[in-house]
Enzyme design. Structure first.
Site, PDB file in Angstrom:
ATOM      1  N   PRO A  88     -11.695 -19.960 -13.909  1.00  0.00           N
ATOM      2  CA  PRO A  88     -12.729 -19.277 -13.131  1.00  0.00           C
ATOM      3  C   PRO A  88     -12.380 -19.043 -11.659  1.00  0.00           C
ATOM      4  CG  PRO A  88     -13.478 -21.451 -13.931  1.00  0.00           C
ATOM      5  CD  PRO A  88     -12.136 -21.211 -14.523  1.00  0.00           C
ATOM      6  N   CYS A 127       2.168   6.764  -7.026  1.00  0.00           N
ATOM      7  CA  CYS A 127       2.003   8.000  -7.788  1.00  0.00           C
ATOM      8  C   CYS A 127       2.733   9.170  -7.117  1.00  0.00           C
ATOM      9  CB  CYS A 127       0.517   8.320  -7.941  1.00  0.00           C
ATOM     10  SG  CYS A 127      -0.406   6.904  -8.588  1.00  0.00           S
ATOM     11  N   ILE A 149      -9.519 -17.835 -10.726  1.00  0.00           N
ATOM     12  CA  ILE A 149      -8.436 -16.835 -10.680  1.00  0.00           C
ATOM     13  C   ILE A 149      -8.884 -15.536 -11.352  1.00  0.00           C
ATOM     14  CG2 ILE A 149      -6.032 -16.338 -11.264  1.00  0.00           C
ATOM     15  CD1 ILE A 149      -5.494 -19.319 -11.413  1.00  0.00           C
ATOM     16  N   LYS A 180     -21.051  31.181 -19.183  1.00  0.00           N
ATOM     17  CA  LYS A 180     -20.987  30.123 -20.193  1.00  0.00           C
ATOM     18  C   LYS A 180     -19.667  29.419 -19.956  1.00  0.00           C
ATOM     19  CE  LYS A 180     -22.874  32.855 -24.053  1.00  0.00           C
ATOM     20  NZ  LYS A 180     -22.915  34.120 -23.432  1.00  0.00           N
ATOM     21  N   ALA A 227      -7.782 -11.351 -12.253  1.00  0.00           N
ATOM     22  CA  ALA A 227      -6.613 -10.487 -12.430  1.00  0.00           C
ATOM     23  C   ALA A 227      -7.080  -9.045 -12.566  1.00  0.00           C
ATOM     24  CB  ALA A 227      -5.815 -10.905 -13.657  1.00  0.00           C
ATOM     25  N   TYR A 281     -21.094  28.213 -11.049  1.00  0.00           N
ATOM     26  CA  TYR A 281     -20.450  29.433 -11.555  1.00  0.00           C
ATOM     27  C   TYR A 281     -20.453  30.570 -10.548  1.00  0.00           C
ATOM     28  CZ  TYR A 281     -20.107  34.023 -13.607  1.00  0.00           C
ATOM     29  OH  TYR A 281     -19.751  35.315 -13.817  1.00  0.00           O
ATOM     30  N   GLY A 311      -5.574  -4.601 -12.398  1.00  0.00           N
ATOM     31  CA  GLY A 311      -4.429  -3.693 -12.399  1.00  0.00           C
ATOM     32  C   GLY A 311      -3.643  -3.715 -13.699  1.00  0.00           C
ATOM     33  N   SER A 368       0.819  -1.228   0.000  1.00  0.00           N
ATOM     34  CA  SER A 368       0.000   0.000   0.000  1.00  0.00           C
ATOM     35  C   SER A 368       0.841   1.262   0.000  1.00  0.00           C
ATOM     36  CB  SER A 368      -0.897   0.045   1.248  1.00  0.00           C
ATOM     37  OG  SER A 368      -1.953  -0.818   1.103  1.00  0.00           O
TER      38      SER A 368
HETATM   39  P1  FAD Z   1       1.201  -2.215  -8.366  1.00  0.00           P
HETATM   40  O1  FAD Z   1       0.545  -1.121  -7.629  1.00  0.00           O
HETATM   41  O2  FAD Z   1       2.509  -1.947  -9.019  1.00  0.00           O
HETATM   42  O3  FAD Z   1       1.365  -3.441  -7.381  1.00  0.00           O
HETATM   43  C1  FAD Z   1       1.866  -4.659  -7.817  1.00  0.00           C
HETATM   44  C2  FAD Z   1       2.671  -5.280  -6.705  1.00  0.00           C
HETATM   45  O4  FAD Z   1       2.759  -6.685  -6.941  1.00  0.00           O
HETATM   46  C3  FAD Z   1       4.114  -4.783  -6.665  1.00  0.00           C
HETATM   47  O5  FAD Z   1       4.378  -4.154  -5.433  1.00  0.00           O
HETATM   48  C4  FAD Z   1       4.962  -6.044  -6.865  1.00  0.00           C
HETATM   49  O6  FAD Z   1       6.093  -6.069  -6.028  1.00  0.00           O
HETATM   50  C5  FAD Z   1       3.999  -7.144  -6.478  1.00  0.00           C
HETATM   51  N1  FAD Z   1       4.295  -8.408  -7.148  1.00  0.00           N
HETATM   52  C6  FAD Z   1       4.482  -8.625  -8.473  1.00  0.00           C
HETATM   53  N2  FAD Z   1       4.688  -9.934  -8.716  1.00  0.00           N
HETATM   54  C7  FAD Z   1       4.631 -10.560  -7.530  1.00  0.00           C
HETATM   55  C8  FAD Z   1       4.772 -11.919  -7.133  1.00  0.00           C
HETATM   56  N3  FAD Z   1       5.002 -12.878  -8.024  1.00  0.00           N
HETATM   57  N4  FAD Z   1       4.652 -12.223  -5.826  1.00  0.00           N
HETATM   58  C9  FAD Z   1       4.399 -11.240  -4.914  1.00  0.00           C
HETATM   59  N5  FAD Z   1       4.262  -9.942  -5.236  1.00  0.00           N
HETATM   60  C10 FAD Z   1       4.374  -9.605  -6.521  1.00  0.00           C
HETATM   61  N6  FAD Z   1      -1.346   6.147 -12.103  1.00  0.00           N
HETATM   62  C11 FAD Z   1      -2.242   7.152 -12.127  1.00  0.00           C
HETATM   63  O7  FAD Z   1      -3.408   6.913 -12.424  1.00  0.00           O
HETATM   64  N7  FAD Z   1      -1.880   8.434 -11.789  1.00  0.00           N
HETATM   65  C12 FAD Z   1      -0.609   8.755 -11.442  1.00  0.00           C
HETATM   66  O8  FAD Z   1      -0.303   9.908 -11.124  1.00  0.00           O
HETATM   67  C13 FAD Z   1       0.366   7.715 -11.464  1.00  0.00           C
HETATM   68  N8  FAD Z   1       1.655   7.986 -11.167  1.00  0.00           N
HETATM   69  C14 FAD Z   1       2.550   6.967 -11.150  1.00  0.00           C
HETATM   70  C15 FAD Z   1       3.870   7.252 -10.839  1.00  0.00           C
HETATM   71  C16 FAD Z   1       4.817   6.234 -10.798  1.00  0.00           C
HETATM   72  C17 FAD Z   1       6.238   6.559 -10.481  1.00  0.00           C
HETATM   73  C18 FAD Z   1       4.412   4.895 -11.059  1.00  0.00           C
HETATM   74  C19 FAD Z   1       5.423   3.769 -11.007  1.00  0.00           C
HETATM   75  C20 FAD Z   1       3.110   4.602 -11.389  1.00  0.00           C
HETATM   76  C21 FAD Z   1       2.172   5.634 -11.438  1.00  0.00           C
HETATM   77  N9  FAD Z   1       0.842   5.379 -11.776  1.00  0.00           N
HETATM   78  C22 FAD Z   1      -0.061   6.410 -11.789  1.00  0.00           C
HETATM   79  C23 FAD Z   1       0.386   4.034 -12.144  1.00  0.00           C
HETATM   80  C24 FAD Z   1      -0.205   3.301 -10.957  1.00  0.00           C
HETATM   81  O9  FAD Z   1       0.689   3.343  -9.891  1.00  0.00           O
HETATM   82  C25 FAD Z   1      -0.501   1.864 -11.368  1.00  0.00           C
HETATM   83  O10 FAD Z   1      -1.434   1.879 -12.420  1.00  0.00           O
HETATM   84  C26 FAD Z   1      -1.060   1.020 -10.237  1.00  0.00           C
HETATM   85  O11 FAD Z   1      -0.204   1.023  -9.134  1.00  0.00           O
HETATM   86  C27 FAD Z   1      -1.278  -0.405 -10.706  1.00  0.00           C
HETATM   87  O12 FAD Z   1      -1.706  -1.201  -9.671  1.00  0.00           O
HETATM   88  P2  FAD Z   1      -1.342  -2.758  -9.620  1.00  0.00           P
HETATM   89  O13 FAD Z   1      -1.971  -3.292  -8.394  1.00  0.00           O
HETATM   90  O14 FAD Z   1      -1.635  -3.353 -10.926  1.00  0.00           O
HETATM   91  O15 FAD Z   1       0.244  -2.784  -9.512  1.00  0.00           O
END
Ligand code: FAD
Length: 438
Positions: free
Chosen positions: A269, A42, A271, A427, A273, A419, A275, A38
């Site tokens: 089904p 960003c 699993i 407008k 996904a 406004y 992000g 957590s």
């Molecule tokens: P993540 O939040 O990256 O989490 C995935 C986690 O899974 C990681 O911590 C990784 O260590 C863990 N993991 C991976 N594989 C495994 C495994 N096999 N076993 C255990 N753990 C594992 N988005 C916006 O909308 N606005 C923004 O301003 C913005 N700024 C950003 C700035 C930066 C520098 C970055 C890097 C990203 C930014 N993003 C922004 C994008 C946003 O952070 C991502 O879209 C979002 O975090 C995706 O969520 P997620 O859960 O898919 O992946």
């Protein structure tokens, strides 16, 4: 019911906490391979620049706080290395001890995110990338060594944010971008305003050329030119971290995105996904798309929890609403841009307007550059872009809401928006877009 979650940041933790709110008895185990959960991805660029001074502010929760507050079993430093779908087991490596154990699941949620793509350039080992807390620590340490110059390879959102933040540290920054404009979600004439802002703040923006070699203190371009670079950052986009899914035989698309249905269910089904690693459904066409943004990761994490507990829910496709700030200038977009519409052969109308952000007679009004794209036949809103120092975020959010609600271009004329002279116009710029017809 036992739910195992891979990845403890945006998508994974949204799913975990929502699930706990909906089901107080579920056993919820989250595996996170890094040492933090957590955290505020960003916010990372702003810690590099010192805008967010306190590193601790990036760490929104700890495994302990999540355990106490939500009864979620969060294990950091644990990497899920394989999935046995038949037995419903994951194998997990404890990165402290290197020991691999197994954990059973009834339902598995994958939210492993995406990794920064690093091309195979000579000297690439010296390039820093930014994805997690370990990366930001490394970048902050590099900045503390007082580099004079930096090259940011890739002029996307993260590249532009990092350029600003490195410049705030007194470093001379060059952004290097292969295509002929920065910020690909924008059309070139809109991106030009942002490039101009960067240049006015002393950042060099070099487009239309690629890096070929990363030297000890330079980056060499395809043109042969060498740019001084005590520090090199690579930010040319991300690739889904989907190898776990692929190895387990789950369906993965040509861009590496885990294939899911509208409720984020994979080809297995049991699993789900969500992000950056999961494919999205484009709002305009319904086609698969990759949209690595935090809002969709959080939204889909929440959706999966609803689906798992059997709560009636609906799933909406993805508009890709996004915004970036550059020295106080906002650049925001939603939906498709003109480049993409043209490439797809779609008949559209582009409406440009350059109104003030609020009534011109009230101090502080700033020019807004707005672009609205509508279908030439149906007037469906296809996309919009807004650049400005004030109110660009609000206008894009209104248009994103209009798009979600199925409003047409002309309907924008009738939106009743708040406004007073310091906030808008009688407008509003949004109304103006609706007034302009062909
Ligand atoms: P993540 O939040 O990256 O989490 C995935 C986690 O899974 C990681 O911590 C990784 O260590 C863990 N993991 C991976 N594989 C495994 C495994 N096999 N076993 C255990 N753990 C594992 N988005 C916006 O909308 N606005 C923004 O301003 C913005 N700024 C950003 C700035 C930066 C520098 C970055 C890097 C990203 C930014 N993003 C922004 C994008 C946003 O952070 C991502 O879209 C979002 O975090 C995706 O969520 P997620 O859960 O898919 O992946």
């Amino acid at each position: 019911r036992k739910v195992v979650i891979v990845g403890g940041v945006a998508g994974g933790m949204s799913a975990a906490t929502r699930l706990r709110r909906l089901d107080e008895h579920a056993e919820i185990v989250v595996f996170e391979r890094s040492w933090y959960v957590s955290f505020a991805n960003c916010g990372l660029p702003y810690h590099v620049g010192g805008v967010i001074e306190d590193r601790q502010a990036l760490l929104l929760q700890t495994p302990e706080s999540l355990g106490r507050r939500f009864g979620i079993d969060v294990r950091v430093g644990h990497e899920v290395v394989s999935i046995d779908r038949a037995a419903k087991l994951v194998s997990v490596r404890n990165l402290n001890t290197d020991r691999v154990t197994t954990e059973s699941y009834d339902t598995l949620i994958l939210s492993p995110g995406a990794s920064p793509f690093v091309p195979d350039l000579p000297g690439k080992e010296r390039a820093l990338t930014l994805r997690n807390i370990a990366d930001v620590d490394e970048m902050v340490a590099a900045v503390a060594r007082k580099p004079h110059t930096a090259v940011v390879i890739g002029g996307g959102f993260i590249g532009v944010e990092l350029a600003e933040n490195l410049q705030l540290r007194g470093i001379d920054v060059t952004i290097l971008e292969l295509s002929d404009q920065i910020l690909p979600p924008l059309d070139p004439e809109m991106a030009a305003y942002v490039a101009q802002e960067l240049v006015e703040h002393g950042i060099d923006v070099v487009t239309g050329t690629e890096a070929t070699v990363i030297g000890e203190h330079t980056v060499t371009l395809a043109t042969g030119e060498e740019i001084p670079a005590d520090l090199v950052v690579m930010s040319i986009g991300v690739r889904p971290d989907s190898h776990l899914a692929k190895d387990a035989g789950l369906e993965v698309n040509s861009r590496g995105g885990i294939v899911v249905d509208e409720f984020q269910r994979t080809s297995d089904p049991a699993i789900f996904a969500v992000g950056d690693a999961a494919e999205k459904r484009d709002a305009l066409t319904g086609d698969a798309a990759m949209v690595p943004l935090a809002q969709t990761a959080n939204r889909h994490g929440r959706l999966v929890a609803d689906v798992i507990v059997g709560r009636p829910t609906s799933s909406k496709p993805v508009l890709g609403t996004a915004i970036v700030g550059v020295f106080g200038l906002m650049a925001a977009s939603v939906g498709w841009n003109e480049k993409r519409l043209r490439a797809a052969g779609r008949r559209y109308r582009a409406i440009h307007a350059h109104p003030g952000s609020h009534a011109g007679y009230y101090p502080g009004s700033e020019t807004l550059h707005l672009k609205l794209l509508v279908d030439a036949d149906t007037d469906e809103i296809l996309g919009a872009q807004a650049i400005g120092k004030d109110g660009a975020d609000k206008r894009i959010d209104v248009i994103a809401t209009a798009m979600r609600g199925g409003l047409k271009g002309a309907d924008l004329a009738d939106l009743e928006l708040a406004y007073a002279p310091q906030f808008g116009s009688a407008k509003d710029p949004i109304n103006m877009l609706g007034f302009i017809d062909d």
